[in-house]
Scaffold this motif. Sequence first.
Motif, mmCIF file in Angstrom:
data_model
loop_
_atom_site.group_PDB
_atom_site.id
_atom_site.type_symbol
_atom_site.label_atom_id
_atom_site.label_comp_id
_atom_site.label_asym_id
_atom_site.label_seq_id
_atom_site.Cartn_x
_atom_site.Cartn_y
_atom_site.Cartn_z
ATOM 1 N N GLY A 60 34.671 48.119 36.899
ATOM 2 C CA GLY A 60 33.691 48.820 37.724
ATOM 3 C C GLY A 60 33.897 50.316 37.809
ATOM 4 O O GLY A 60 33.129 51.003 38.492
ATOM 5 N N ARG A 61 34.909 50.874 37.112
ATOM 6 C CA ARG A 61 35.203 52.305 37.236
ATOM 7 C C ARG A 61 35.270 53.001 35.883
ATOM 8 O O ARG A 61 35.816 54.102 35.769
ATOM 9 C CB ARG A 61 36.518 52.501 37.990
ATOM 10 N N ALA A 62 34.702 52.397 34.842
ATOM 11 C CA ALA A 62 34.773 52.992 33.502
ATOM 12 C C ALA A 62 34.067 54.342 33.456
ATOM 13 O O ALA A 62 34.586 55.316 32.897
ATOM 14 C CB ALA A 62 34.165 52.038 32.472
ATOM 15 N N GLY A 63 32.865 54.419 34.035
ATOM 16 C CA GLY A 63 32.130 55.680 34.038
ATOM 17 C C GLY A 63 32.882 56.771 34.762
ATOM 18 O O GLY A 63 32.924 57.933 34.310
ATOM 19 N N GLU A 64 33.476 56.430 35.878
ATOM 20 C CA GLU A 64 34.249 57.412 36.645
ATOM 21 C C GLU A 64 35.422 57.928 35.827
ATOM 22 O O GLU A 64 35.710 59.141 35.827
ATOM 23 C CB GLU A 64 34.756 56.767 37.932
ATOM 24 N N ARG A 65 36.095 57.033 35.099
ATOM 25 C CA ARG A 65 37.242 57.460 34.296
ATOM 26 C C ARG A 65 36.828 58.476 33.232
ATOM 27 O O ARG A 65 37.519 59.475 32.995
ATOM 28 C CB ARG A 65 37.902 56.233 33.645
ATOM 29 N N VAL A 66 35.700 58.221 32.586
ATOM 30 C CA VAL A 66 35.247 59.138 31.545
ATOM 31 C C VAL A 66 34.941 60.516 32.133
ATOM 32 O O VAL A 66 35.363 61.552 31.598
ATOM 33 C CB VAL A 66 33.993 58.577 30.841
ATOM 34 N N VAL A 67 34.212 60.552 33.252
ATOM 35 C CA VAL A 67 33.830 61.828 33.859
ATOM 36 C C VAL A 67 35.058 62.596 34.323
ATOM 37 O O VAL A 67 35.173 63.814 34.100
ATOM 38 C CB VAL A 67 32.852 61.601 35.024
ATOM 39 N N ARG A 68 35.986 61.904 34.967
ATOM 40 C CA ARG A 68 37.180 62.599 35.476
ATOM 41 C C ARG A 68 38.020 63.172 34.330
ATOM 42 O O ARG A 68 38.566 64.274 34.437
ATOM 43 C CB ARG A 68 38.015 61.653 36.335
ATOM 44 N N HIS A 69 38.118 62.436 33.246
ATOM 45 C CA HIS A 69 38.943 62.913 32.129
ATOM 46 C C HIS A 69 38.245 64.008 31.333
ATOM 47 O O HIS A 69 38.833 65.073 31.060
ATOM 48 C CB HIS A 69 39.285 61.749 31.196
ATOM 49 N N VAL A 70 36.969 63.785 30.964
ATOM 50 C CA VAL A 70 36.285 64.686 30.039
ATOM 51 C C VAL A 70 35.708 65.905 30.748
ATOM 52 O O VAL A 70 35.807 67.031 30.252
ATOM 53 C CB VAL A 70 35.172 63.937 29.278
ATOM 54 N N VAL A 71 35.116 65.696 31.924
ATOM 55 C CA VAL A 71 34.387 66.775 32.594
ATOM 56 C C VAL A 71 35.265 67.501 33.608
ATOM 57 O O VAL A 71 35.306 68.738 33.642
ATOM 58 C CB VAL A 71 33.126 66.223 33.283
ATOM 59 N N LEU A 72 35.972 66.741 34.436
ATOM 60 C CA LEU A 72 36.739 67.344 35.525
ATOM 61 C C LEU A 72 38.165 67.691 35.128
ATOM 62 O O LEU A 72 38.846 68.426 35.860
ATOM 63 C CB LEU A 72 36.744 66.404 36.735
ATOM 64 N N GLY A 73 38.628 67.144 33.992
ATOM 65 C CA GLY A 73 39.985 67.444 33.549
ATOM 66 C C GLY A 73 41.041 66.843 34.437
ATOM 67 O O GLY A 73 42.175 67.345 34.496
ATOM 68 N N GLU A 74 40.715 65.772 35.128
ATOM 69 C CA GLU A 74 41.656 65.108 36.030
ATOM 70 C C GLU A 74 42.216 63.864 35.359
ATOM 71 O O GLU A 74 41.603 63.315 34.435
ATOM 72 C CB GLU A 74 40.938 64.704 37.328
ATOM 73 N N ASN A 98 25.274 52.335 27.773
ATOM 74 C CA ASN A 98 26.401 53.159 28.217
ATOM 75 C C ASN A 98 26.004 54.593 28.552
ATOM 76 O O ASN A 98 26.479 55.147 29.547
ATOM 77 C CB ASN A 98 27.502 53.146 27.149
ATOM 78 N N PRO A 99 25.137 55.237 27.762
ATOM 79 C CA PRO A 99 24.725 56.587 28.161
ATOM 80 C C PRO A 99 24.035 56.615 29.516
ATOM 81 O O PRO A 99 24.234 57.557 30.304
ATOM 82 C CB PRO A 99 23.768 57.004 27.036
ATOM 83 N N GLY A 100 23.207 55.602 29.819
ATOM 84 C CA GLY A 100 22.536 55.571 31.121
ATOM 85 C C GLY A 100 23.526 55.445 32.259
ATOM 86 O O GLY A 100 23.421 56.138 33.282
ATOM 87 N N ALA A 101 24.501 54.548 32.103
ATOM 88 C CA ALA A 101 25.512 54.381 33.145
ATOM 89 C C ALA A 101 26.377 55.635 33.268
ATOM 90 O O ALA A 101 26.784 56.016 34.372
ATOM 91 C CB ALA A 101 26.376 53.161 32.826
ATOM 92 N N LEU A 102 26.653 56.271 32.155
ATOM 93 C CA LEU A 102 27.476 57.475 32.200
ATOM 94 C C LEU A 102 26.704 58.628 32.838
ATOM 95 O O LEU A 102 27.287 59.460 33.558
ATOM 96 C CB LEU A 102 27.925 57.841 30.781
ATOM 97 N N GLU A 103 25.405 58.686 32.588
ATOM 98 C CA GLU A 103 24.583 59.722 33.225
ATOM 99 C C GLU A 103 24.627 59.561 34.746
ATOM 100 O O GLU A 103 24.717 60.549 35.495
ATOM 101 C CB GLU A 103 23.149 59.628 32.703
#
Length: 739
Positions: free
Chosen positions: A698-712, A375-380
């Motif tokens: 197929g969009r789990a990584g995107e969801r994490v980034v948008r919520h945690v990093v982008l605040g969207e 999961n960390p690799g995919a999230l990176e």
Amino acid sequence: MPRFSVIVPAYKVQAYLHESLASVLEQSFTDLEVIAVDDCSPDACGEIIDEFAARDARVRAVHLDENVGLGRARNAGLRHATGDYVLFLDSDDSLTPGALQAIADRIKETGSPDVLLYDYARTYWDGREVRNEYARLLTEEGSAPFQLADRPDLLRVLMVVWNKAYSREFIEREGFSFPPGYYEDTPWTYPVLMAAESLATLDRTCVHYRQRRQGNILGTTSRKHFDIFDQYERVFDFLDQHPDLDELWRPVMFRRMVDHLSTIFTKRGRLPRRSRAEFLRKSRAHYARYRVAGARVPRRTRLRHALVRLGSHRTYRALWLALRLKTRASRYAATARRTLKAAALQLHYRIQLRLPVRQNEAVFTSYWGRGHGCNPGALEEAFREHAPRVRTSWIATPEHHHTVPTGTRRLTPGTAAYWTALARSKYLVNNVNFDRRLVKRPDQVFIQTQHGTPLKKMGLDLQDHPAAARDTDFAQLLRNVDKWDYVLSSNRHSTLTWERVFPASYTTLEYGYPRNDRLWKASSDEVARIRRMIGIPEGAVAILYAPTHRDYRITQRLTLDLERMLRTLGPRFVILTRAHHAYAEPLSAATGGRLIDVSDHPSVESLCLASDALVTDYSSLMFDYACLDRPIVVHADDWEAYEAARGTYFDLRSFPPGAVARSEDELIDIFATGHWRGSRSAQLRAAFRERFCTYDDGRAGERVVRHVVLGEPAPAAGAATGVPRQGTDATTPSSLPTM
């Protein structure tokens, strides 16, 4: 006339003899005879041999009237041998499952050579298993058969009699036999290999070489170690009688002799104290007698050769004392350097903690410094795609640096750069935990990705399962958990479990697992490419076999005879074996052909994509594999023991992702009959996916980034009935007809 005669001499090994004989008689290859030689053993060896002979007509019991020693006991067995090939097995060792079939196949494949060399693994009394360090020399690449001059490095493999199969016709023609005394393998093995007109190798562990805690003859203190001088005299007598071999092999045998003599002398506890000077004097005499002018001595062994050449016990003691003092001084200096370095690094870390957090930096790692993945690799990767302004770094040990993408900074654990990244990166991402000395700053965000859906008990639930918990410090565990800001979850079952067994104030993101995004996005062309890279034949059915860790076992003992499974299922099937990351050894001693070891493959997601079905026991991989909607078969042969030792959250046998096998025969039958991909298996898989794959789309990584990093707002999730797009391709398993 049987294909193999297996000679097993026995003396004072009653505790191991049963296992040794059974390992031969229970082989899948049955065209054999066992010649068990009771070397007038004072214990129950003779009775055990007679019991086996009474039960199995393939066993011939030979009882000697007096104890003659290992070499002559083997000679007694040779006189009764009638097989095409002769194998020797020490009575405290054992053959691995399928070994004789592999040996027979390789002999046939290489045109019936005079001698076939195969591999072994040392098995220790504490459960460890270590393969021969020179296994690479037994490669089957290149032409075969060959002569020793073509591959002289084979002499570096342990020169024993029991890791080879010998043509009986060759042995009788050359008149080989064993001498009396210790080190009887020496004047047998060297002449046999030098005289053989045809050799072949088998790159497979066929023998488990037991390392007894006590009782090893060569490890005892005795003057019988002086027998080594007579044994090398026999080797050089053989060369004298074979002038065609003498010029090439005498220098080699001279070097081997000197190395062997120095090894015996330097091994503590072998020679009686008062005989050591005499041993050195005799070694000097042998050195002078058999020395070959101009013989090249490798640099690493020149000191040992010099000691033998000088033959002075006083010189040896002086050098040994000097080396010991030097080693001790070096050890103290190294310890001091490590202490100073550690203190300097911690001072550096404390300074970095006082500097501002870098808002656009993120540091990732997984599995205690292993390669880029999970999961960390995919999230990176999702960070680089959806938040490119954030600079990413990956922590990995140097041997795993090659797995890190080129656009990602590589960090080595324990370095100044490592501590700087932990102190100043805004985002910290891991699937386990960072160094316990990590100070989580208020401005930092710790994302705990986890690394699987929990079937086995986790966290605080292990307090009731000491066999699995071992030495877990639960107070430290909770201190680590308190540093988490977000925890990823792939389904409601995981969410409820994590929040209970890892109680803290973090926020659970029930978004699915980023590592499964690739299973949805991969194209059929990528799947075909991965299969070619792994070596899966076109049109083959590839089974991924990935068992989990056993807390109630010290070692990973393979309960399945995978070679038997492949023989039964036929040439269409291929098995990919994936050992759990907690183990260093592959699952099977035999690899190659249709049995492919993929334990070192950097991406388990690639293996999932490449395979047509998964066979596992209780591995959390099944929850991820279910996303592919491909057949899963559960091999639950030890469920009661596993559940008692580890504890589970539900009975997998009552809610499986597919067919369940409770034995090896049942597993083979499930594949042989087609039940593995039948309608009932599909129904079970559908129910399993509905419960555990709810958010994988197929969009789990995107969801994490948008919520945690982008605040969207995170994109909506939910794909319980969806199928990865590559799964509809004609080359993938989902298109296989049901039965």
